[in-house]
Design a protein around this motif. Structure first.
Motif, PDB file in Angstrom:
ATOM      1  N   PHE A 102      10.954   7.106   2.852  1.00 46.11           N
ATOM      2  CA  PHE A 102       9.497   7.196   2.868  1.00 46.11           C
ATOM      3  C   PHE A 102       8.890   6.055   3.680  1.00 46.11           C
ATOM      4  CE2 PHE A 102       5.400   6.031   0.938  1.00 46.11           C
ATOM      5  CZ  PHE A 102       4.706   7.229   1.041  1.00 46.11           C
ATOM      6  N   LEU A 103       9.336   4.828   3.436  1.00 45.21           N
ATOM      7  CA  LEU A 103       8.785   3.674   4.146  1.00 45.21           C
ATOM      8  C   LEU A 103       9.135   3.715   5.631  1.00 45.21           C
ATOM      9  CD1 LEU A 103       9.510   0.821   1.564  1.00 45.21           C
ATOM     10  CD2 LEU A 103       7.330   1.947   2.016  1.00 45.21           C
ATOM     11  N   LYS A 120       6.236   4.157   8.866  1.00 44.87           N
ATOM     12  CA  LYS A 120       6.019   3.262  10.007  1.00 44.87           C
ATOM     13  C   LYS A 120       5.550   4.048  11.222  1.00 44.87           C
ATOM     14  CE  LYS A 120       9.467  -0.171   8.579  1.00 44.87           C
ATOM     15  NZ  LYS A 120      10.771  -0.802   8.894  1.00 44.87           N
ATOM     16  N   GLU A 121       5.947   5.313  11.295  1.00 42.77           N
ATOM     17  CA  GLU A 121       5.538   6.169  12.405  1.00 42.77           C
ATOM     18  C   GLU A 121       4.286   6.973  12.077  1.00 42.77           C
ATOM     19  OE1 GLU A 121       6.957   6.021  15.347  1.00 42.77           O
ATOM     20  OE2 GLU A 121       8.384   4.529  14.599  1.00 42.77           O
ATOM     21  N   ASP A 122       4.249   7.508  10.850  1.00 40.07           N
ATOM     22  CA  ASP A 122       3.099   8.327  10.441  1.00 40.07           C
ATOM     23  C   ASP A 122       3.080   8.408   8.920  1.00 40.07           C
ATOM     24  OD1 ASP A 122       1.519  10.719   9.675  1.00 40.07           O
ATOM     25  OD2 ASP A 122       1.313  10.954  11.839  1.00 40.07           O
ATOM     26  N   VAL A 136       4.257  11.278   3.502  1.00 43.07           N
ATOM     27  CA  VAL A 136       3.865  11.887   2.231  1.00 43.07           C
ATOM     28  C   VAL A 136       4.237  13.370   2.211  1.00 43.07           C
ATOM     29  CG1 VAL A 136       1.927  12.470   0.731  1.00 43.07           C
ATOM     30  CG2 VAL A 136       2.011  10.240   1.825  1.00 43.07           C
ATOM     31  N   GLN A 137       4.003  14.048   3.310  1.00 41.93           N
ATOM     32  CA  GLN A 137       4.346  15.472   3.371  1.00 41.93           C
ATOM     33  C   GLN A 137       5.859  15.672   3.239  1.00 41.93           C
ATOM     34  OE1 GLN A 137       2.518  16.501   7.118  1.00 41.93           O
ATOM     35  NE2 GLN A 137       0.541  16.998   6.169  1.00 41.93           N
ATOM     36  N   SER A 147       0.815  -1.206   0.000  1.00 41.38           N
ATOM     37  CA  SER A 147       0.000   0.000   0.000  1.00 41.38           C
ATOM     38  C   SER A 147       0.852   1.260   0.000  1.00 41.38           C
ATOM     39  CB  SER A 147      -0.938   0.008   1.211  1.00 41.38           C
ATOM     40  OG  SER A 147      -1.825  -1.077   1.172  1.00 41.38           O
ATOM     41  N   LEU A 148       1.931   1.260   0.784  1.00 34.09           N
ATOM     42  CA  LEU A 148       2.760   2.455   0.876  1.00 34.09           C
ATOM     43  C   LEU A 148       3.564   2.684  -0.390  1.00 34.09           C
ATOM     44  CD1 LEU A 148       2.962   4.537   3.182  1.00 34.09           C
ATOM     45  CD2 LEU A 148       1.778   2.429   3.786  1.00 34.09           C
ATOM     46  N   ILE A 149       4.001   1.621  -1.049  1.00 38.47           N
ATOM     47  CA  ILE A 149       4.708   1.800  -2.323  1.00 38.47           C
ATOM     48  C   ILE A 149       3.754   2.398  -3.352  1.00 38.47           C
ATOM     49  CG2 ILE A 149       5.812   0.583  -4.247  1.00 38.47           C
ATOM     50  CD1 ILE A 149       7.056  -1.306  -2.143  1.00 38.47           C
TER      51      ILE A 149
END
Length: 222
Positions: A194-195, A199-201, A206-207, A68-70
């Motif tokens: 980014f990954l 893991k934290e937020d 993204v920001q 999902s994050l990729i």
């Protein structure tokens, strides 16, 4: 002559568990289609069929997080670079003439988005997706590099929970490259950072990616 990149080797340390897999051998194409039709469309399991070998993958939490994050990473880059995208997700990609079928982690049309926008893709006539992403944390019996190269996917990303491999199709085989042909300006450490931040937020990640791009854009414009 292009030399095919080898399949990524398994890590020597205790393996992470990102997926559970069931492998069934000696499955004919017709049986594969029957199994595919019998399964509900809304399911978490994904099927890959390669010339008689059927692998059923049940993603676990780590797999879905990275997958999902990729995707979030890719969609943000597409927006920032002013590109266009058609997301295929895990849409079933069947090529009976090649005796291959798959439900990839994520698949995208980017360069060929204008050819397929606004309608369903017909894999018997349309080009294959421009980019496919697979998260393979645990062992897979399918040789994914050979599999997607044979289908003709121009760019293939593999992530094993630690390492991001980028493959470009050259002369019918995948060659590992240092930068994505779709996003040649983006160094690998952008995804790793980014990954790790996600893991934290995830919103903060993204920001930070947007801010990193803006800084890169300003430096490039000097």
């Amino acid at each position: 002559m292009a030399i095919a990149a080898p399949e990524p080797k398994a890590e020597l340390q205790p393996p992470l568990i990102g997926e559970r897999r069931v492998v069934i051998r000696d499955v004919c194409w017709e049986a594969y289609l029957q199994i595919l039709d019998a399964l509900p469309h809304s399911r978490s399991s994904r099927l890959t069929y390669d010339a008689g070998v059927l692998e059923i993958t049940m993603p676990l939490e780590d797999h879905e997080f990275y997958r999902s994050l990729i995707e979030y990473f890719i969609r943000t880059l597409v927006e920032l670079f002013g590109m266009r995208i058609k997301t295929m997700g895990s849409t079933t990609v069947n090529y009976p003439g090649l005796n291959k079928g798959a439900e990839p982690g994520n698949a995208y049309y980017i360069q060929n988005q204008p050819l397929v926008k606004g309608r369903n893709v017909d894999f018997t006539q349309d080009p294959p997706p421009d980019l496919v992403v697979e998260v393979d944390i645990t062992h897979t019996d399918i040789q994914k590099n050979r599999f997607y190269a044979n289908i003709g996917i121009p760019e293939f990303w593999r992530f094993n929970g630690k390492v991001w491999h980028i493959y470009q199709l050259q002369e019918g085989v995948y060659v590992e490259v240092d930068a994505s042909p779709t996003f040649p300006q983006v160094p690998k450490n952008w995804l790793y950072r980014f990954l790790e931040q996600a893991k934290e937020d995830e919103i903060d990640a993204v920001q930070s990616l947007r801010a990193q791009f803006q800084q890169f854009d300003e430096l490039s414009g000097q």
